[in-house]
Design an enzyme around this catalytic site. Structure first.
Site, mmCIF file in Angstrom:
data_model
loop_
_atom_site.group_PDB
_atom_site.id
_atom_site.type_symbol
_atom_site.label_atom_id
_atom_site.label_comp_id
_atom_site.label_asym_id
_atom_site.label_seq_id
_atom_site.Cartn_x
_atom_site.Cartn_y
_atom_site.Cartn_z
ATOM 1 N N LYS A 71 0.867 -1.109 -0.074
ATOM 2 C CA LYS A 71 -0.155 -0.030 0.027
ATOM 3 C C LYS A 71 1.023 1.221 -0.086
ATOM 4 O O LYS A 71 1.500 1.407 0.986
ATOM 5 C CB LYS A 71 -1.171 0.010 1.090
ATOM 6 C CG LYS A 71 -1.949 1.111 0.959
ATOM 7 C CD LYS A 71 -2.481 1.713 2.127
ATOM 8 C CE LYS A 71 -1.772 3.124 2.600
ATOM 9 N NZ LYS A 71 -1.891 4.239 1.535
ATOM 10 N N CYS A 116 13.657 10.861 6.818
ATOM 11 C CA CYS A 116 13.716 10.430 8.253
ATOM 12 C C CYS A 116 15.290 10.522 8.852
ATOM 13 O O CYS A 116 15.321 10.536 10.213
ATOM 14 C CB CYS A 116 13.046 8.968 8.392
ATOM 15 S SG CYS A 116 14.101 7.742 7.443
ATOM 16 N N GLU A 144 10.344 1.053 9.981
ATOM 17 C CA GLU A 144 11.532 2.121 9.975
ATOM 18 C C GLU A 144 10.829 3.331 9.994
ATOM 19 O O GLU A 144 10.005 4.006 9.367
ATOM 20 C CB GLU A 144 11.900 1.974 8.487
ATOM 21 C CG GLU A 144 13.324 2.744 8.162
ATOM 22 C CD GLU A 144 13.131 4.115 7.717
ATOM 23 O OE1 GLU A 144 13.243 4.990 8.399
ATOM 24 O OE2 GLU A 144 13.081 4.206 6.654
ATOM 25 N N GLU A 161 10.736 15.827 15.554
ATOM 26 C CA GLU A 161 11.059 15.485 14.059
ATOM 27 C C GLU A 161 10.275 16.624 13.448
ATOM 28 O O GLU A 161 9.287 16.855 13.275
ATOM 29 C CB GLU A 161 10.748 14.485 13.395
ATOM 30 C CG GLU A 161 11.429 14.062 12.346
ATOM 31 C CD GLU A 161 11.075 12.622 11.734
ATOM 32 O OE1 GLU A 161 9.948 12.014 11.900
ATOM 33 O OE2 GLU A 161 11.892 12.070 11.236
HETATM 34 N N1 LIG Z 1 10.291 7.465 8.731
HETATM 35 C C1 LIG Z 1 10.059 8.284 7.496
HETATM 36 O O1 LIG Z 1 10.579 8.181 6.544
HETATM 37 C C2 LIG Z 1 8.777 9.080 7.434
HETATM 38 C C3 LIG Z 1 8.248 9.765 8.503
HETATM 39 N N2 LIG Z 1 7.178 10.443 8.683
HETATM 40 C C4 LIG Z 1 6.847 11.163 9.838
HETATM 41 O O2 LIG Z 1 5.599 11.121 10.015
HETATM 42 C C5 LIG Z 1 5.032 12.466 9.634
HETATM 43 C C6 LIG Z 1 3.659 12.423 9.279
HETATM 44 O O3 LIG Z 1 3.740 12.012 7.993
HETATM 45 P P1 LIG Z 1 2.744 10.873 7.392
HETATM 46 O O4 LIG Z 1 2.390 10.750 5.982
HETATM 47 O O5 LIG Z 1 1.352 11.179 8.106
HETATM 48 O O6 LIG Z 1 3.078 9.545 7.916
HETATM 49 P P2 LIG Z 1 2.137 8.384 8.157
HETATM 50 O O7 LIG Z 1 3.073 7.378 8.936
HETATM 51 O O8 LIG Z 1 0.716 8.642 8.527
HETATM 52 O O9 LIG Z 1 2.158 7.742 6.641
HETATM 53 C C7 LIG Z 1 2.961 6.613 6.220
HETATM 54 C C8 LIG Z 1 2.204 5.633 5.579
HETATM 55 O O10 LIG Z 1 1.267 5.005 6.317
HETATM 56 C C9 LIG Z 1 0.065 4.934 5.968
HETATM 57 N N3 LIG Z 1 -0.809 5.014 7.196
HETATM 58 C C10 LIG Z 1 -1.476 5.948 7.866
HETATM 59 N N4 LIG Z 1 -2.252 5.610 8.727
HETATM 60 C C11 LIG Z 1 -2.302 4.255 8.748
HETATM 61 C C12 LIG Z 1 -3.007 3.126 9.211
HETATM 62 N N5 LIG Z 1 -3.665 3.588 10.497
HETATM 63 N N6 LIG Z 1 -2.539 2.064 8.960
HETATM 64 C C13 LIG Z 1 -1.739 1.519 8.005
HETATM 65 N N7 LIG Z 1 -1.203 2.658 7.228
HETATM 66 C C14 LIG Z 1 -1.425 3.734 7.735
HETATM 67 C C15 LIG Z 1 -0.128 6.068 5.223
HETATM 68 O O11 LIG Z 1 -1.079 5.943 4.245
HETATM 69 P P3 LIG Z 1 -1.822 7.315 3.566
HETATM 70 O O12 LIG Z 1 -0.751 8.023 2.857
HETATM 71 O O13 LIG Z 1 -2.936 6.754 2.694
HETATM 72 O O14 LIG Z 1 -2.219 7.943 4.808
HETATM 73 C C16 LIG Z 1 1.241 5.992 4.109
HETATM 74 O O15 LIG Z 1 1.309 4.928 3.272
HETATM 75 C C17 LIG Z 1 5.977 13.289 9.040
HETATM 76 O O16 LIG Z 1 5.876 14.626 9.302
HETATM 77 C C18 LIG Z 1 7.077 12.580 9.591
HETATM 78 O O17 LIG Z 1 7.434 13.272 10.662
HETATM 79 C C19 LIG Z 1 6.469 10.475 7.570
HETATM 80 C C20 LIG Z 1 6.672 9.894 6.297
HETATM 81 C C21 LIG Z 1 7.959 9.130 6.401
HETATM 82 O O1 LIG Z 2 13.363 8.981 4.809
HETATM 83 C C1 LIG Z 2 13.412 7.826 4.720
HETATM 84 O O2 LIG Z 2 12.574 7.016 5.224
HETATM 85 C C2 LIG Z 2 14.404 6.893 3.941
HETATM 86 C C3 LIG Z 2 15.443 8.004 3.590
HETATM 87 C C4 LIG Z 2 16.374 7.503 2.271
HETATM 88 C C5 LIG Z 2 17.449 8.324 1.826
HETATM 89 O O3 LIG Z 2 18.108 8.597 2.915
HETATM 90 O O4 LIG Z 2 17.631 8.295 0.653
#
Ligand SMILES: NC(=O)C1=CN([C@@H]2O[C@H](COP(=O)(O)OP(=O)(O)OC[C@H]3O[C@@H](n4cnc5c(N)ncnc54)[C@H](OP(=O)(O)O)[C@@H]3O)[C@@H](O)[C@H]2O)C=CC1
Ligand SMILES: O=C(O)CCCC(=O)O
Length: 497
Positions: free
Chosen positions: A194, A303, A269, A400
């Site tokens: 997904k 991240c 992650e 963050e």
């Molecule tokens: N570690 C990383 O790389 C990331 C960290 N973040 C952090 O998270 C914050 C919020 O970002 P956000 O996009 O809302 O991140 P989310 O964790 O909400 O989204 C990441 C993924 O999880 C999905 N998702 C959301 N809710 C659920 C659920 N209940 N069950 C299963 N899947 C779910 C989302 O789907 P959908 O898009 O359809 O909601 C998306 O595919 C950012 O500001 C950042 O701080 C965000 C993205 C990446």
């Molecule tokens: O933000 C992430 O979850 C992955 C980082 C990948 C990169 O450093 O290119």
């Protein structure tokens, strides 16, 4: 009959399609059991323009269950192929991605906003994961174990774990997919993925190329739509044995809890809060370059981005001044425009979070050296920002930001800065710049994070294990460790030999 180009160009959906060398890469339906399904209805918006560039299907629990069932049927067939056969198919997928890298990058920039050069870089590393795991497929070795009984022989076999769920974020819409899917497929597993709602088009384009590469029906399924019900199916369905997730810690914890009932293995992650430390003995110019890459790549939305910068007393002013000079010269605009290094943020909430962190730091005495406000371009464009005299207890040092904000905090000595770095429930990446060899070892060992960059701001590569400690997650992606996540060890004792 195909309408004339001028008529097609007036339709926002077709304008991206028209710019692709291979327009068939732009798909709006989900991919389940080798078929394209669902009615495109949910708009995908270019964050740089606010214009809808396509629509995708908004599927839910029923379709996710169908996808899991398809992956379950495909699993024994895919797992039974020889490692070389799976490797060759993955290799073909890699080659097709490289051959279509410009189209894939354009799709990526159009839905996510990052500059095109960064999108090309992401497509390349995304492909590199597939290339690497195509090779690793052939190196899944078991063990023979020295026996404790003369008439017995002991073995440890490695077998694919089974059907895998994958949930990926919007910040790396290509490489977070390949980093999960390619080790799973290499190991002999099948996958239901997904992608994030903001960026589903890169995922669907990858599926087009996977199909062309010969990945059979059901081995890779992409379900776009409503995250909570789809996530629940992936966590609770007994046929799914592993769920890999990249995203927020909050959602990671939901998935962890939901998976308890079926005792699934998880790869998580999650969020970070990376410290970036510059010592007095560092090469300050190199540290500034490293900070630019680490902090402002993808507009601060990775991240592993430096989140809080600590500069030692002796170089503090020089570091801030040189960093601000580079940051104020950055070109902001639509990612497809030549020379742009900073695109828009993903959405309005992302902008509000940056503003909240700036306001809190300024209230505590910090000063804005450059940036600090929304950009004149409007929408979600934000000026890349440097703050000085930030207090160690500011909100930005503990949460963050996920945006283009560099808060620089002053520190006195090594012990102080180690304590500040480790005072966090997160532990994904850390960075520091120093020349003293003893300090380099002490710091690398003392920092509580899964990854450490020493005199570099860029650590991601397919050949190294990526992942965090504490609330930043579980497991590792990339490197030979990455395929182990998708393998079970089966111990076999042969007695009476
Ligand atoms: N570690 C990383 O790389 C990331 C960290 N973040 C952090 O998270 C914050 C919020 O970002 P956000 O996009 O809302 O991140 P989310 O964790 O909400 O989204 C990441 C993924 O999880 C999905 N998702 C959301 N809710 C659920 C659920 N209940 N069950 C299963 N899947 C779910 C989302 O789907 P959908 O898009 O359809 O909601 C998306 O595919 C950012 O500001 C950042 O701080 C965000 C993205 C990446
Ligand atoms: O933000 C992430 O979850 C992955 C980082 C990948 C990169 O450093 O290119």
């Amino acid at each position: 009959m195909t309408p004339p180009a001028a008529a097609r160009a007036s339709d926002a959906t077709l304008s991206l399609r028209d710019r692709l060398k291979d327009p068939s890469l732009l798909r709006e339906q989900s991919y389940i059991d080798g078929g394209w399904v669902g009615t495109p209805e949910f708009p995908v918006v270019n964050p740089a323009t606010g214009v809808a560039i396509a629509k995708v299907a908004q599927l839910g629990a029923a379709e996710a269950t169908r996808a899991v069932e398809a992956a379950s049927r495909a699993f024994p067939l895919w797992a039974r192929l020889t490692a070389k056969q799976r490797s060759n198919i993955l290799r073909k997928w890699f080659e097709l991605i490289i051959a279509n890298r410009e189209d894939l990058a354009l799709i990526l920039t159009s839905e996510q906003g990052k500059p095109l050069t960064e999108a090309l870089g992401e497509v390349d590393i995304g492909a590199a994961y597939i290339e690497f795991f195509a090779e690793e497929a052939r190196r899944v070795y078991g063990e023979t174990i020295p026996t404790q009984k003369p008439d017995a022989r002991l073995l440890a076999l490695k077998q694919p774990i089974g059907v895998c769920g994958a949930i990926t974020p919007w910040n790396f819409p290509n490489s977070m997919i390949t980093r999960k899917v390619s080790p799973a497929l290499a190991a002999g597993c099948t996958v239901v993925l997904k992608p994030a709602n903001e960026t589903p088009l890169s995922a669907l384009a990858l599926a087009v190329l996977a199909e062309r590469a010969g990945i059979p029906a059901g081995a890779l399924n992409i379900v776009t739509g409503d995250a909570p019900p789809i996530g629940k199916v992936l966590c609770e369905h007994p046929a799914v044995r592993f769920v890999g997730f990249t995203g927020s810690t909050e959602v990671g914890k939901i998935l962890y809890r939901q998976s308890a009932g079926t005792v699934k293995k998880l790869g998580l992650e999650l969020g970070g809060n990376a410290p970036f430390v510059v010592f007095d003995d560092a090469d300050v110019d190199a540290a500034v370059e490293g900070a630019i890459v680490s902090k402002y790549r993808n507009m601060g939305q990775t991240c592993v981005c430096a989140n809080r910068l600590y500069a030692q007393d002796g170089i503090y002013d020089a570091f801030v001044e040189k960093l601000a000079a580079k940051v104020s010269a950055m070109k902001i605009g639509e990612g497809t425009e030549a020379g742009v290094t900073q695109g828009p943020l993903i959405n309005a909430e992302a902008v509000e979070k940056v503003e909240r962190h700036i306001a809190d730091a300024v209230k505590g005495g910090a000063k804005i050296v450059t940036g600090g406000k929304r950009h004149a371009l409007g929408r979600t464009f934000f000026e890349p920002t440097v703050l000085r005299d930030v207090k160690a207890d500011a909100l930005v040092a503990h949460e963050e930001t996920f945006g283009p904000l560099a808060p620089v905090i002053r520190f006195k000595d090594e012990a102080d800065v180690i304590a500040m770095c480790n005072a966090s429930p997160f532990g994904l990446a850390s960075y520091f710049y120093a020349r003293d060899l003893g300090r380099v070892w002490r710091m690398a060992e003392a920092l509580e994070s899964g990854m450490v960059g020493v005199n570099t701001g860029l650590i991601t590569t397919e050949v190294a294990p990526f992942g965090g400690v504490k609330e930043s997650g579980l497991g590792r992606e990339g490197s030979h460790h990455g395929i182990e996540e998708y393998l079970e060890i089966k111990y076999v004792m042969m007695a009476g030999v």
